[in-house]
Write a protein that holds these residues in place. Structure first.
Motif, short mmCIF file in Angstrom:
data_model
loop_
_atom_site.label_atom_id
_atom_site.label_comp_id
_atom_site.label_asym_id
_atom_site.label_seq_id
_atom_site.Cartn_x
_atom_site.Cartn_y
_atom_site.Cartn_z
N LEU A 48 0.82 -1.21 0.00
CA LEU A 48 0.00 0.00 0.00
C LEU A 48 0.86 1.26 0.00
O LEU A 48 0.52 2.25 -0.65
N ARG A 49 1.98 1.23 0.72
CA ARG A 49 2.89 2.37 0.67
C ARG A 49 3.42 2.56 -0.74
O ARG A 49 3.53 3.69 -1.24
N ALA A 50 3.77 1.47 -1.39
CA ALA A 50 4.26 1.56 -2.77
C ALA A 50 3.20 2.13 -3.69
O ALA A 50 3.49 2.93 -4.59
N LEU A 51 1.94 1.76 -3.46
CA LEU A 51 0.85 2.26 -4.30
C LEU A 51 0.72 3.78 -4.17
O LEU A 51 0.63 4.49 -5.17
N VAL A 52 0.71 4.31 -2.95
CA VAL A 52 0.55 5.76 -2.79
C VAL A 52 1.81 6.51 -3.19
O VAL A 52 1.75 7.70 -3.52
N ASP A 53 2.96 5.83 -3.18
CA ASP A 53 4.20 6.45 -3.63
C ASP A 53 4.35 6.41 -5.14
O ASP A 53 5.33 6.93 -5.69
N GLY A 54 3.39 5.77 -5.82
CA GLY A 54 3.46 5.66 -7.28
C GLY A 54 4.40 4.57 -7.77
O GLY A 54 4.81 4.57 -8.93
N ASN A 55 4.73 3.61 -6.87
CA ASN A 55 5.71 2.58 -7.21
C ASN A 55 5.12 1.17 -7.11
O ASN A 55 5.85 0.23 -6.81
N LEU A 56 3.82 1.03 -7.36
CA LEU A 56 3.19 -0.27 -7.17
C LEU A 56 3.88 -1.35 -8.00
O LEU A 56 4.23 -2.42 -7.48
N ASN A 57 4.08 -1.11 -9.28
CA ASN A 57 4.63 -2.17 -10.11
C ASN A 57 6.13 -2.38 -9.90
O ASN A 57 6.65 -3.44 -10.25
N ARG A 58 6.81 -1.41 -9.30
CA ARG A 58 8.17 -1.69 -8.87
C ARG A 58 8.14 -2.67 -7.71
O ARG A 58 8.96 -3.60 -7.64
N TYR A 59 7.18 -2.47 -6.78
CA TYR A 59 7.02 -3.42 -5.68
C TYR A 59 6.68 -4.81 -6.24
O TYR A 59 7.23 -5.82 -5.79
N VAL A 60 5.77 -4.86 -7.22
CA VAL A 60 5.38 -6.14 -7.82
C VAL A 60 6.58 -6.82 -8.45
O VAL A 60 6.82 -8.03 -8.26
N ARG A 61 7.38 -6.05 -9.20
CA ARG A 61 8.58 -6.61 -9.84
C ARG A 61 9.55 -7.15 -8.80
O ARG A 61 10.05 -8.27 -8.93
N ASP A 62 9.80 -6.36 -7.76
CA ASP A 62 10.76 -6.77 -6.73
C ASP A 62 10.26 -7.95 -5.91
O ASP A 62 11.05 -8.62 -5.23
N SER A 63 8.95 -8.21 -5.97
CA SER A 63 8.35 -9.34 -5.24
C SER A 63 8.27 -10.59 -6.10
O SER A 63 7.69 -11.59 -5.68
#
Length: 368
Positions: A48-63
């Protein structure tokens, strides 16, 4: 500080198959066996932090990609469902995998108690960028409704002080201007403490006092900036009682510097709306763990605290109703907040930590 998170629904995310309307309090101590799902709950906050920071798909990639986030893969789970409530406000959305193994957002919506039409749909986003965030960033007319939720999530800090190696940021110099918030890995620890000493001396003094309880030979930080080119930098140089020889961060043991980070995070004057810490007891002496628990309790009186732990000593310091037990059933994580009434007879003779150790509070390995 934004509003605290009162209730969550998570479906289809990692090992969390179906967690609906789970209530969170000011203090939440998450316990469970290895692999039960504690870290996956913390991953929800990171997502959720990644989503509000505009980095959702970076989080998805790193996961590992969207397929690794879905409960038992995309053949079992076509999409992930998330719903959060902050007092009279709510935020929900679905995440669906794309052919590129990224995530798209579907049916993003907001709710606020003063509204007349229930949930307000924000639509879909193929690129994984939140429409709620876009409203706030662009200053749209409806941003006044989305901003309280945005501010609450954007304030969250998921602290992770496990890396205390010689190359860890917390032991290094950092520019003095990097002092607005304590970073998740405390890589700006020196700059943050310098700012507290200058502007929040009472809180700084309490942090130093807590450190002295755990490290009796510690006197105080030096926190004198040095010039490096056009920059001013500072680290956590310190003084030992009875000596005028300045010591460097590398003179601190792993447990000592980790406790310094924890004390700073929990006693900071303007805490995040929610503080999340995974296994804060690592490397700490049992006496330090008791003091850590006191700091956690104090922090929970000012903000929301979520702690994941496996330490009976730490658990021992809290009320049984502060404890949430994570188990696995049928390959899925389950979450259950304990009740005083269920253990009243046991608690006449045993502490919460002893009940955990004896597996009366069921949270040991589950063999499936």
């Amino acid at each position: 500080m934004g509003a605290s998170l009162d209730k969550i629904t998570i479906q289809g995310f990692k090992s969390i198959k179906d967690l609906q309307g789970f209530e969170l309090k000011a203090l939440n101590v998450i316990v469970g066996a290895n692999g039960a799902g504690k870290s996956n709950l913390i991953s929800f906050f990171k997502m959720l932090r990644a989503l509000v920071d505009g980095n959702l798909n970076r989080y998805v990639r790193d996961s590992g990609g969207a397929s690794d986030l879905l409960f038992n893969g995309y053949k079992v789970t076509p999409r992930m469902t998330f719903e959060t409530h902050f007092g009279g406000r709510g935020f929900r959305f679905y995440l669906v995998p794309t052919p590129a193994d990224r995530c798209a957002i579907e049916d993003e919506a907001l709710f606020y108690a003063g509204g007349t039409s229930g949930w307000r749909s924000l639509g879909d986003s193929d690129d994984g960028r939140s429409q709620m965030v876009a409203e706030v960033v662009t200053g749209a007319a409806d941003a006044r409704y989305s901003k309280p939720v945005f501010d609450a999530i954007a304030s969250w800090q998921i602290y992770h002080f496990h890396d205390t190696s010689p190359s860890a940021g917390m032991r290094k110099y950092e520019i003095v201007q990097d002092s607005k918030v304590l970073r998740a890995d405390a890589s700006n620890l020196g700059a943050f403490l310098l700012k507290l000493k200058q502007d929040h001396l009472a809180e700084y003094t309490r942090i130093v006092g807590a450190i002295r309880l755990v490290t009796p030979f510690f006197d105080d930080f030096i926190l004198e900036p040095r010039t490096s080119g056009s920059k001013e930098e500072v680290n956590i140089s310190w003084m030992q009682k009875g000596s005028d020889y300045p010591l460097q961060p590398y003179h601190l043991s792993d447990g000592s510097i980790r406790f310094i980070c924890l004390a700073t995070a929990l006693l900071q004057p303007n805490p995040p709306s929610t503080i999340i810490i995974d296994e804060p007891e690592l490397g700490l002496h049992p006496a330090a763990i008791v003091i850590l628990a006191e700091l956690i309790q104090q922090a929970s009186q000012r903000t929301q605290v979520i702690v994941a732990s496996q330490s009976p000593i730490l658990i021992d310091q809290f009320s049984i109703e502060d404890v949430v037990v994570v188990n696995r059933k049928g390959g899925a994580s389950t979450f259950h907040r304990l009740s005083q009434s269920d253990f009243s007879q046991w608690l006449e003779n045993y502490s919460v930590g002893e009940l955990w150790t004896k597996n009366v509070i069921a949270g040991g390995p589950q063999y499936e």
